[in-house]
Motif scaffolding. Sequence first.
Motif, PDB file in Angstrom:
ATOM      1  N   SER A 412      35.267  14.344   1.912  1.00  0.00           N
ATOM      2  CA  SER A 412      35.737  12.866   2.401  1.00  0.00           C
ATOM      3  C   SER A 412      34.473  11.958   2.813  1.00  0.00           C
ATOM      4  O   SER A 412      34.634  10.708   2.662  1.00  0.00           O
ATOM      5  CB  SER A 412      36.766  13.048   3.321  1.00  0.00           C
ATOM      6  OG  SER A 412      38.006  13.744   2.737  1.00  0.00           O
ATOM      7  N   GLY A 413      33.566  12.528   3.643  1.00  0.00           N
ATOM      8  CA  GLY A 413      32.555  11.879   3.799  1.00  0.00           C
ATOM      9  C   GLY A 413      31.355  11.626   3.122  1.00  0.00           C
ATOM     10  O   GLY A 413      30.368  10.814   3.572  1.00  0.00           O
ATOM     11  N   VAL A 414      31.556  11.921   2.074  1.00  0.00           N
ATOM     12  CA  VAL A 414      30.214  11.818   1.113  1.00  0.00           C
ATOM     13  C   VAL A 414      30.336  10.351   0.385  1.00  0.00           C
ATOM     14  O   VAL A 414      29.023   9.778   0.706  1.00  0.00           O
ATOM     15  CB  VAL A 414      30.570  12.754  -0.413  1.00  0.00           C
ATOM     16  CG1 VAL A 414      29.523  12.410  -1.616  1.00  0.00           C
ATOM     17  CG2 VAL A 414      30.457  14.339  -0.001  1.00  0.00           C
ATOM     18  N   LEU A 415      31.230   9.848   0.321  1.00  0.00           N
ATOM     19  CA  LEU A 415      31.252   8.289  -0.036  1.00  0.00           C
ATOM     20  C   LEU A 415      30.735   7.328   0.801  1.00  0.00           C
ATOM     21  O   LEU A 415      29.591   6.791   0.763  1.00  0.00           O
ATOM     22  CB  LEU A 415      32.612   7.724  -0.669  1.00  0.00           C
ATOM     23  CG  LEU A 415      32.618   6.431  -1.164  1.00  0.00           C
ATOM     24  CD1 LEU A 415      31.913   6.163  -2.267  1.00  0.00           C
ATOM     25  CD2 LEU A 415      34.176   6.014  -1.297  1.00  0.00           C
ATOM     26  N   PRO A 416      30.956   7.420   2.347  1.00  0.00           N
ATOM     27  CA  PRO A 416      30.673   6.625   3.133  1.00  0.00           C
ATOM     28  C   PRO A 416      28.861   7.159   3.428  1.00  0.00           C
ATOM     29  O   PRO A 416      28.232   6.250   3.654  1.00  0.00           O
ATOM     30  CB  PRO A 416      31.382   6.899   4.534  1.00  0.00           C
ATOM     31  CG  PRO A 416      32.748   7.298   4.014  1.00  0.00           C
ATOM     32  CD  PRO A 416      32.348   8.140   2.715  1.00  0.00           C
ATOM     33  N   ALA A 417      28.917   8.257   3.380  1.00  0.00           N
ATOM     34  CA  ALA A 417      27.302   8.790   3.676  1.00  0.00           C
ATOM     35  C   ALA A 417      26.354   8.231   2.459  1.00  0.00           C
ATOM     36  O   ALA A 417      25.275   7.978   2.835  1.00  0.00           O
ATOM     37  CB  ALA A 417      27.511  10.269   3.806  1.00  0.00           C
ATOM     38  N   ARG A 418      26.741   8.450   1.244  1.00  0.00           N
ATOM     39  CA  ARG A 418      25.994   8.011   0.175  1.00  0.00           C
ATOM     40  C   ARG A 418      25.714   6.725   0.492  1.00  0.00           C
ATOM     41  O   ARG A 418      24.734   5.922   0.205  1.00  0.00           O
ATOM     42  CB  ARG A 418      26.699   8.169  -1.166  1.00  0.00           C
ATOM     43  CG  ARG A 418      26.598   9.402  -1.494  1.00  0.00           C
ATOM     44  CD  ARG A 418      27.161  10.099  -3.109  1.00  0.00           C
ATOM     45  NE  ARG A 418      26.641   8.859  -3.954  1.00  0.00           N
ATOM     46  CZ  ARG A 418      26.906   8.880  -5.288  1.00  0.00           C
ATOM     47  NH1 ARG A 418      28.145   9.471  -5.592  1.00  0.00           N
ATOM     48  NH2 ARG A 418      26.280   8.057  -5.947  1.00  0.00           N
ATOM     49  N   ARG A 419      26.816   5.651   0.836  1.00  0.00           N
ATOM     50  CA  ARG A 419      26.582   4.280   0.969  1.00  0.00           C
ATOM     51  C   ARG A 419      25.745   3.932   2.214  1.00  0.00           C
ATOM     52  O   ARG A 419      24.749   2.985   1.899  1.00  0.00           O
ATOM     53  CB  ARG A 419      27.983   3.482   1.291  1.00  0.00           C
ATOM     54  CG  ARG A 419      28.046   2.061   1.515  1.00  0.00           C
ATOM     55  CD  ARG A 419      29.404   1.416   1.824  1.00  0.00           C
ATOM     56  NE  ARG A 419      29.856   1.394   0.570  1.00  0.00           N
ATOM     57  CZ  ARG A 419      31.167   0.696   0.232  1.00  0.00           C
ATOM     58  NH1 ARG A 419      31.658   0.215   1.331  1.00  0.00           N
ATOM     59  NH2 ARG A 419      31.656   0.771  -0.921  1.00  0.00           N
ATOM     60  N   ALA A 420      25.886   4.668   2.992  1.00  0.00           N
ATOM     61  CA  ALA A 420      24.656   4.313   4.212  1.00  0.00           C
ATOM     62  C   ALA A 420      23.210   4.677   3.851  1.00  0.00           C
ATOM     63  O   ALA A 420      22.397   4.009   4.070  1.00  0.00           O
ATOM     64  CB  ALA A 420      25.133   5.459   5.366  1.00  0.00           C
ATOM     65  N   ALA A 421      23.328   5.978   2.850  1.00  0.00           N
ATOM     66  CA  ALA A 421      21.853   6.287   2.888  1.00  0.00           C
ATOM     67  C   ALA A 421      21.277   5.461   1.534  1.00  0.00           C
ATOM     68  O   ALA A 421      19.989   5.135   1.469  1.00  0.00           O
ATOM     69  CB  ALA A 421      22.006   7.825   1.777  1.00  0.00           C
ATOM     70  N   ARG A 422      22.069   4.669   0.785  1.00  0.00           N
ATOM     71  CA  ARG A 422      21.490   3.924   0.028  1.00  0.00           C
ATOM     72  C   ARG A 422      21.165   2.368   0.235  1.00  0.00           C
ATOM     73  O   ARG A 422      20.739   1.654  -0.433  1.00  0.00           O
ATOM     74  CB  ARG A 422      22.458   3.711  -1.487  1.00  0.00           C
ATOM     75  CG  ARG A 422      22.497   5.197  -2.173  1.00  0.00           C
ATOM     76  CD  ARG A 422      23.447   4.792  -3.345  1.00  0.00           C
ATOM     77  NE  ARG A 422      23.432   5.986  -4.281  1.00  0.00           N
ATOM     78  CZ  ARG A 422      24.304   6.133  -5.388  1.00  0.00           C
ATOM     79  NH1 ARG A 422      24.855   5.190  -5.552  1.00  0.00           N
ATOM     80  NH2 ARG A 422      24.215   7.272  -5.917  1.00  0.00           N
TER      81      ARG A 422
END
Length: 432
Positions: A412-422
């Motif tokens: 569930s945290g993959v999408l927010p984490a990817r947005r933060a990383a990008r």
Amino acid sequence: MRTADVVATATRNAFRSKLRTTLTVLSLFVGAFTLTLTTALGAGVNDYVTTQVASLSTGDVLLVTPAASTDTSEGPNEYDPEGRQQSSQANPLGSGTLLNDDDLDATRAIDGVDRVEPVRPITVDWIAAAGDADGKFELDVNPTSSIARSDLVAGTQLDQEADEPQILLPEDYVDALGFDDAESAVGQTVTLGYTDAANAAETTDVEIVGIARTSLLASGAGVNQAVTDLIADAQAAPGQPDAYAVAVAYLAGSGDGGQVTSSDVTSVKADLSDADLAGQTVEDQLGVIQTVITGIIGVLSAFAIVALIAASFGIVNTLLMSVQERTREIGLMKAMGMSNGRVFGLFSFEAVVIGFLGAALGALAAIGVGSAISSVAAGTVLADLPGLTLLLFEPSTVVVVILVIMLIAFLSGVLPARRAARQDPIESLRYE
């Protein structure tokens, strides 16, 4: 930033917005609580069934019935006066067709079958201690007691080949018949009263060889073949041809010490099928019960999964809001040299922390509540089923539940984490 620093920072950041995090943890708590209880319920009931199978099954017998026919393409069968009879009641173990003496002979001729005894239902009106004509009690006799071993409190199993009449009494008859305890009842004689085919009252004395615990899978008293033959012959209608719903085939094993192996059982089942017969072990019959239990537990677990899926959306929302609120912070970290992978790890681990909290708290609450329920049930509604733990919490299962919920939280945290990383560090620093 080292891995340990990422973990420590993610743990602190998970509690920046205490209310939001608490609500997300509570949603995971509900799913973890429900899933832990349902898996414990399944483990408890299946453990009881497995234990009962181990204690009840002799492992060397097959229930033999006529093979159930599903072929209706050629219409009804022609009547054969020398063939099998039809039962007035459907046979729950096979078809409505009854076995005859030819079927018994065919079963005896199969390689690996030691002997065959038909199951003949008998009706006992009452039981009383020997010499006590006034202390009579109703008694149900289990017609298939010859195929299973009883869970004994005292004494020994029935000897189906003995000429002397024997009985295995349920534990709750010990006090009723005036015996001090189970051990003192073994070896004593009791009287059985029954009505014969001419509607005349008859009695017979039998020896108590054992006292059996109450079981979900075995009910009534057990008697050996000597008692069954005596009463069944007396209750058989004159001139009625021999026909049986079920027969018991005792197998001769090919293993060490004459032990019956799984290949022996499979071979006899195949030969029975060739003779238009069917064979079932005790395990085969109880497997149906376990299948039903598994299905019920699966349905209950589905509700827990739905709750976890709903909670996963809460994690996504929590972290997306966290990313938005910390945009400038993310830009600063990246400007200072923090890699995209570290940023991704920071936010994804926050999701894992939230998942662990919800799962651990839910599992611990389930264990506490479930243990109390099991304790109360064991002394009340389940008092007649000794050995049954309604909710069995296995450590390995609880750990698996926690890990599964943590995995759901991570995904569930993959999408927010990817947005933060990008995020672009320059644009992030300009964010207001």
